[in-house]
Design a protein around this motif. Sequence first.
Motif, PDB file in Angstrom:
ATOM      1  N   SER A   1      -4.863   6.686  -0.800  1.00 57.45           N
ATOM      2  CA  SER A   1      -3.992   5.516  -0.671  1.00 57.45           C
ATOM      3  C   SER A   1      -4.256   4.510  -1.778  1.00 57.45           C
ATOM      4  O   SER A   1      -5.403   4.124  -2.019  1.00 57.45           O
TER       5      SER A   1
ATOM      6  N   THR B   1      -7.440   2.514  -5.485  1.00 57.97           N
ATOM      7  CA  THR B   1      -7.094   3.718  -4.737  1.00 57.97           C
ATOM      8  C   THR B   1      -8.310   4.191  -3.952  1.00 57.97           C
ATOM      9  O   THR B   1      -9.387   4.387  -4.524  1.00 57.97           O
TER      10      THR B   1
ATOM     11  N   LEU C   1      -6.908  11.448   3.132  1.00 54.76           N
ATOM     12  CA  LEU C   1      -5.904  10.507   2.629  1.00 54.76           C
ATOM     13  C   LEU C   1      -6.254  10.082   1.211  1.00 54.76           C
ATOM     14  O   LEU C   1      -7.414  10.118   0.788  1.00 54.76           O
TER      15      LEU C   1
ATOM     16  N   TYR D   1      -1.802  -2.763   6.103  1.00 49.92           N
ATOM     17  CA  TYR D   1      -0.759  -1.828   6.513  1.00 49.92           C
ATOM     18  C   TYR D   1      -1.085  -1.349   7.913  1.00 49.92           C
ATOM     19  O   TYR D   1      -2.136  -1.667   8.482  1.00 49.92           O
TER      20      TYR D   1
ATOM     21  N   THR E   1       8.891   6.199   4.456  1.00 48.42           N
ATOM     22  CA  THR E   1       8.289   7.483   4.106  1.00 48.42           C
ATOM     23  C   THR E   1       9.238   8.392   3.341  1.00 48.42           C
ATOM     24  O   THR E   1      10.463   8.293   3.452  1.00 48.42           O
TER      25      THR E   1
ATOM     26  N   CYS F   1       0.535   5.082   0.641  1.00 49.73           N
ATOM     27  CA  CYS F   1      -0.448   5.984   1.248  1.00 49.73           C
ATOM     28  C   CYS F   1       0.087   7.408   1.323  1.00 49.73           C
ATOM     29  O   CYS F   1       1.290   7.646   1.442  1.00 49.73           O
ATOM     30  N   ASN F   2      -0.851   8.333   1.250  1.00 49.66           N
ATOM     31  CA  ASN F   2      -0.553   9.762   1.288  1.00 49.66           C
ATOM     32  C   ASN F   2      -1.628  10.428   2.131  1.00 49.66           C
ATOM     33  O   ASN F   2      -2.816  10.215   1.915  1.00 49.66           O
TER      34      ASN F   2
ATOM     35  N   CYS G   1      -3.748   0.735  -3.248  1.00 49.97           N
ATOM     36  CA  CYS G   1      -3.584  -0.593  -2.646  1.00 49.97           C
ATOM     37  C   CYS G   1      -3.307  -1.654  -3.706  1.00 49.97           C
ATOM     38  O   CYS G   1      -4.103  -1.840  -4.636  1.00 49.97           O
TER      39      CYS G   1
ATOM     40  N   SER H   1       4.423  10.735   1.931  1.00 51.70           N
ATOM     41  CA  SER H   1       4.009   9.461   1.354  1.00 51.70           C
ATOM     42  C   SER H   1       4.673   8.328   2.101  1.00 51.70           C
ATOM     43  O   SER H   1       5.795   8.467   2.599  1.00 51.70           O
TER      44      SER H   1
ATOM     45  N   ILE I   1       0.836  -1.195   0.000  1.00 49.52           N
ATOM     46  CA  ILE I   1       0.000   0.000   0.000  1.00 49.52           C
ATOM     47  C   ILE I   1       0.874   1.249   0.000  1.00 49.52           C
ATOM     48  O   ILE I   1       1.775   1.395   0.831  1.00 49.52           O
TER      49      ILE I   1
ATOM     50  N   ASP J   1      -2.654   8.842   7.076  1.00 47.26           N
ATOM     51  CA  ASP J   1      -2.099   7.519   7.322  1.00 47.26           C
ATOM     52  C   ASP J   1      -0.587   7.510   7.124  1.00 47.26           C
ATOM     53  O   ASP J   1       0.151   6.860   7.867  1.00 47.26           O
ATOM     54  N   ALA J   2      -0.093   8.269   6.133  1.00 47.57           N
ATOM     55  CA  ALA J   2       1.349   8.375   5.926  1.00 47.57           C
ATOM     56  C   ALA J   2       2.011   9.181   7.038  1.00 47.57           C
ATOM     57  O   ALA J   2       3.121   8.855   7.477  1.00 47.57           O
TER      58      ALA J   2
END
Length: 310
Positions: free
Chosen positions: A198, A224, A196, A205, A280, A138-139, A200, A274, A136, A142-143
Amino acid sequence: MKHVFIINPRAGKKNQTSRLLAMAERLRQDHGLDCGCMLTDRPGGATEMARRLAETGEPLRIYACGGDGTIYEVANGIAGFENAAMTCIPAGTGNDFLKNFGLEDMAKFREAENLWDGDDMQLDLIDCNGRYCTTIACNGIDARIADSVHRYSGTPGLNGRGSYLVSVAVNFLFKPIGRRWTVYLDGERIEDSFALVSMCNGRYYGGGSTPVPEARMDDGVLHTILIKNVPKLTFGRLFGAYSAGDHALLPQELVRVSEAKVVRIVSDQEDIISCLDGETFCAREVVMRLADKRLNFFGPKGCSPNATAR
């Protein structure tokens, strides 16, 4: 064929190097395999080691011994090399990558005896700004949570899931959730405030959250999930359903799942944080796209990377 164990001695809460070295030696003695071991000594070291090995052109099986970060590094080293395949022996805390194979087969990955002659499969990857992600990308919040979770991973009494939840609480209570972005889903443009965005390929995650449980790692489709900015109380109320993979139950005016092959995120105000498989980085523009069948992977006979897919 050469079999190489790339070992991260800093993965997890206990150094497992001796056990892994002994495991490689048993393969050499019991099966006459050409086995070697290499120890990483810095971030990115496993990527460099794996790429140098793959560039020889020699048939190669690599065992990534560590957590999700070690898997990420080795995958980035061998992606696209037809002569090289990888597997993993879990020695980390979360081991989210292996959760995709189900609990029964996940346990089999702990012993190289179950792996050395295992089945080959080709997995999709996510190409994110030239870096490959296995599960995953992610942005958003969650990131940002993942970026700070390492501060709590050594706290007594906290496992991988516990550290993640503490980081969730800190980012939720003391920091704003949303960011103003322009998001492109293939040719569609959306400008809004997002909690977010993200993408997948796999399903797990953050120590076990499953945002898109229908995601499969070898079907040439990436999912996404986009969640618009919401008040903190609303976010707290919706987070349980998001984490459990019940996105279909969430308000459709706030949540969307797309199968776009290329997703681009642009920020005019600040860097986007990200997170790829727990690693990250920051950038003002993030481009995520499908890297179809890019990774050669092997595992226990009969295993499937989609064992837990809904």
